[in-house]
Design an enzyme around this catalytic site. Structure first.
Site, short mmCIF file in Angstrom:
data_model
loop_
_atom_site.label_atom_id
_atom_site.label_comp_id
_atom_site.label_asym_id
_atom_site.label_seq_id
_atom_site.Cartn_x
_atom_site.Cartn_y
_atom_site.Cartn_z
N ASP A 167 1.44 0.85 -1.44
CA ASP A 167 0.31 0.47 -0.65
C ASP A 167 0.76 -1.37 -1.46
O ASP A 167 0.15 -2.19 -1.36
CB ASP A 167 -0.73 0.39 -1.53
N TYR A 197 -1.15 3.79 1.58
CA TYR A 197 -2.37 4.51 2.30
C TYR A 197 -2.90 4.16 3.86
O TYR A 197 -3.58 4.46 4.51
CB TYR A 197 -4.03 3.74 1.58
N HIS A 242 -0.87 -1.12 -7.41
CA HIS A 242 -1.99 -1.16 -8.37
C HIS A 242 -1.41 -1.79 -9.62
O HIS A 242 0.31 -0.64 -10.15
CB HIS A 242 -2.92 -0.34 -8.47
N ASP A 290 -17.46 9.21 0.34
CA ASP A 290 -17.24 7.98 -0.25
C ASP A 290 -15.38 7.93 -0.43
O ASP A 290 -14.29 7.49 0.05
CB ASP A 290 -16.39 9.43 -2.15
N HIS A 304 -1.74 5.80 -13.24
CA HIS A 304 -3.77 5.09 -13.58
C HIS A 304 -3.58 6.46 -14.48
O HIS A 304 -4.72 5.89 -15.30
CB HIS A 304 -4.71 5.33 -12.37
N ASP A 360 3.97 0.14 -6.90
CA ASP A 360 2.81 -0.01 -6.27
C ASP A 360 2.10 -0.83 -6.59
O ASP A 360 1.99 -1.52 -7.58
CB ASP A 360 2.40 1.16 -7.21
N1 Q9C Z 1 -10.71 -1.93 -3.35
C1 Q9C Z 1 -3.14 4.67 -6.57
O1 Q9C Z 1 -2.92 3.48 -5.67
N2 Q9C Z 1 -9.79 0.95 -5.66
N3 Q9C Z 1 -5.00 4.51 -6.71
C2 Q9C Z 1 -9.85 0.29 -5.39
C3 Q9C Z 1 -10.30 -1.89 -4.59
C4 Q9C Z 1 -9.21 2.19 -6.11
C5 Q9C Z 1 -5.75 3.52 -6.47
C6 Q9C Z 1 -10.82 -0.80 -4.70
C7 Q9C Z 1 -7.75 2.06 -5.80
C8 Q9C Z 1 -6.86 4.00 -6.69
C9 Q9C Z 1 -2.29 5.55 -7.36
ZN ZN Z 2 -2.15 1.77 -5.91
#
Ligand code: Q9C
Ligand code: ZN
Length: 677
Positions: free
Chosen positions: A265, A305, A174, A20, A135, A172
């Site tokens: 990130d 990441y 996001h 994945d 999230h 973060d």
């Molecule tokens: N490229 C945290 O950083 N995928 N979660 C997004 C966009 C999900 C991130 C795809 C990213 C989750 C904790």
């Molecule tokens: Zn994130």
């Protein structure tokens, strides 16, 4: 009081068991690499190391439904196929047989950290955890998150420790929509999040991530969203967001505890964020947060990441938590136009709820761009300025050289020293603050003193010798910061010598913050190497971009906006390598105000701050300055008050005049027109 590091190796057990591409970045190496780097730099050893415990089901129930907790508990017994099927029911989630155990450890780590800080065992700390949490929702896993570690920690701090005001800072990249949903109608938790948004075209594609989502009912104004509409945001943008949005609101909120959803990130190199902030930026953000809540900052890892960028950013944060000076920020300190538009849009949306934002003057957003869900994932590749697309694709080498630079980071052997005429053994200084006995050679001191009548007296000369000695130790990297005293009537003369000596002995750019009745050296040239900022002294006869004077605001609120909206933006724009903070006759600052200034001015100058005080000042002032320069928490200013209309007006005018040269002063895009900022 120290710094806790909470961790448990078992949290590396969960991993993706099938293919994945979206989920594979959330891997065990995130923790092992960050921890190795902390060990390698000797940082882990300086922390109080705590082994994470599992949270109880009652603790999970502070936020999550019993049915959801039971469902996650059930995943322990599932086979790979069943795990994959269940994972598919959520957005960007994978389960592993160890997920329930790991996720309970992640929550437990956050709780232990909060308990250690609120029990007074440590001042602050970091929980290195996975899975992340922000999230996750009452009854749903989302975006790699299973239980909402930080939200549960906030509820726990309220229930078990009786806290009334908790600030959550989510840096973060996001949007932590899970945290937002849990507290959106709750005024006891202020949630701040910045996030890559791109007008709604970035995951999780939510309308409610935009700046106009400000909370509901009694929670109106207690959700603060700062959407980034372009990638490539960097150090200047992040610091501007703190100075012009988060910190004014946070001081007004006056939290008892700061929780950080510390995702990295948002740092350079991260494949998710595509941002440009360097690891040092996180030391600065951490330092800025430590002036709140008596320094009680509990950080919990979220995303991040790019293993190298993540590890370095984690190290920077831990260094700052330990009180080390933050390395200077690299790159031009000029916020992007798009960042300023975002900052302005949050200020507009939040102004009805926060006095501190009303008084700084907020211009209307001229060209709001509508949310357009129809163009989302496909247009993702087309967004962002061209130079950042280039940076993202071809600059792998530049990035790794940036991250590989052995950080010379010349941490001076002595963090803080004091030079006093008659050192008082009873001063309650931290044990490793050095009481400097040395003096510059007498002939040299006399030569510097000669032009100044005020330095003719023996007492003034002795004090000058000590100031020069300490200054030289700072300039040659032996000492990071210091406090020195001079007789009141020699204050201007000693400052004059210190400035000229600093500029001739190694400082490329010197910022002098003079508070009270102090004279600017008459022969200082506007050559870009010195910036004179006087608060509460004589009005400048010939003000310039390098000669700024502002009246001392009469209220706490006025003082805070002066610091956040003028002093720090100037200092971060100027990028000095030495800051002199001189408290002259009739400076009018209360000790906590002086301490706050000194604490915050460590940031822009890589920690090189020399505070000059009056020999007759109280020992408490010397002690509090030495303590904050040493990295201890700044004392509270007390309850926020409004700035007087005159003080607010003076600030708005001055900023308008200085903005073209000092770009960190901007709090609105130029399109905002007159009255903006
Ligand atoms: N490229 C945290 O950083 N995928 N979660 C997004 C966009 C999900 C991130 C795809 C990213 C989750 C904790
Ligand atoms: Zn994130």
């Amino acid at each position: 009081m120290g710094t806790a590091l909470v961790y448990h190796e078992d949290m590396t057990a969960a991993r993706l068991l099938w293919d994945d591409p979206e989920c594979e970045i959330e891997c065990p190496e995130r923790l092992t690499t960050a921890l190795e780097r902390l060990q390698q730099r000797g940082l882990e050893q300086r922390c109080l190391q705590l082994a994470a415990r599992e949270a109880s089901e009652a603790e999970l129930g502070l936020v999550h439904s019993p049915e959801y907790v039971a469902l996650v508990r059930g995943t322990q017994a599932l086979g790979t196929g069943e795990l994959q099927t269940l994972s598919g029911q959520y957005d960007a989630v994978y389960f592993h047989p160890s997920t329930f155990h790991c996720a309970r450890l992640a929550v437990g780590a956050a709780l232990q950290l909060v308990d250690a800080v609120l029990a007074g065992a440590v001042r602050n700390g970091l929980a290195l955890v996975r899975p992340p949490g922000h999230h996750s929702q009452r009854a749903a896993a989302n975006g790699f998150c299973v239980f909402n570690n930080v939200a549960i920690a906030a509820r726990h701090a309220q229930r078990q420790h009786g806290l009334h005001r908790i600030l959550i800072v989510d840096w973060d990249v996001h949007h932590g929509q899970g945290i937002q949903y849990i507290f959106e109608d709750d005024p006891s938790v202020l949630y701040f999040s910045w996030h890559r948004y791109e007008h709604g075209r970035f995951w999780p594609y939510l309308r409610e991530s935009d700046a106009d989502a400000v909370g509901q009912g009694p929670g109106l104004g207690f959700t603060v969203n700062l959407p980034w509409n372009q990638v490539g945001m960097g150090n200047a943008d992040y610091v501007a967001a703190f100075l012009h949005v988060l910190l004014p609101v946070a001081f007004e909120f006056n939290p008892e505890l700061v929780l950080v959803s510390a995702g990295f990130d948002s740092a350079i190199g991260d494949p998710e964020g595509q941002m440009q902030a360097t690891p040092e930026c996180f030391a600065h953000l951490t330092q800025l947060l430590q002036v709140l809540a008596g320094g009680r900052v509990c950080a919990v890892l979220e995303g991040g990441y790019h293993l190298e960028s993540l590890s370095q950013s984690v190290c920077m944060m831990v260094q700052a938590l330990l009180g080390d000076p933050a390395p200077p920020l690299s790159g031009p300190m000029v916020p992007h136009g798009s960042a300023l538009e975002s900052i302005q849009s949050v200020r507009v949306a939040q102004a009805p709820h926060w006095m501190s934002l009303q008084q700084q003057g907020v211009a209307p957003v001229l060209s709001p761009r509508p949310y357009s869900p129809e163009g989302r994932p496909s247009s993702l590749l087309l967004t962002g300025r061209p130079e950042f697309k280039a940076a993202a694709t071809q600059d792998v080498a530049a990035l790794s050289s940036l991250l590989d630079q052995p950080r010379l980071n010349p941490t001076p052997p002595v963090r803080t020293a004091v030079a006093l005429a008659a050192p008082d053994a009873a001063l309650a200084l931290p044990s490793d603050v050095l009481c400097e006995e040395g003096s510059a050679p007498q002939e040299e001191t006399q030569a510097w003193a000669r032009p100044h009548e005020a330095l003719a007296q023996d007492r003034a000369l002795t004090a000058l010798g000590k100031v020069l000695y300490l200054l030289d130790r700072i300039l040659d990297g032996q000492v990071s910061s210091g406090v020195a005293a001079t007789p009141a009537r020699a204050a201007s003369a000693a400052l004059d010598v210190a400035i000229r000596r600093g500029l001739s002995h190694g400082a490329q750019r010197l910022l002098c913050l003079a508070v009270g009745q102090l004279d600017r050296p008459p022969d200082l040239t506007d050559d870009g190497r010195n910036l004179w900022l006087n608060i509460g002294g004589k009005e400048a006869a010939a003000p310039s971009m390098f000669h700024v004077s502002v009246p001392l605001p009469g209220t706490t609120g006025g003082f805070l906006s002066c610091v956040l909206a003028l002093v720090l933006p100037l200092a971060y724009s100027f990028q000095p390598d030495l800051v002199l903070v001189a408290l002259g006759p009739a400076h009018g600052l209360r000790d906590p105000q002086a301490a706050l200034l000194a604490a915050l001015l460590r940031g822009p100058a890589g920690g090189r701050v020399l505070a000059l005080v009056d020999e007759e000042c109280t020992p408490q002032l010397v002690v509090v300055l030495a303590r904050v320069l040493h990295g201890e928490a700044a004392p509270s200013l007390g309850p926020a008050s409004t700035a007087s209309p005159e003080d607010a007006q003076a600030l708005v005018q001055l900023r308008g005049h200085l903005e073209p040269r000092w770009k960190m002063l901007q709090a609105a895009s130029e399109a905002g027109g007159p009255g903006s900022g």
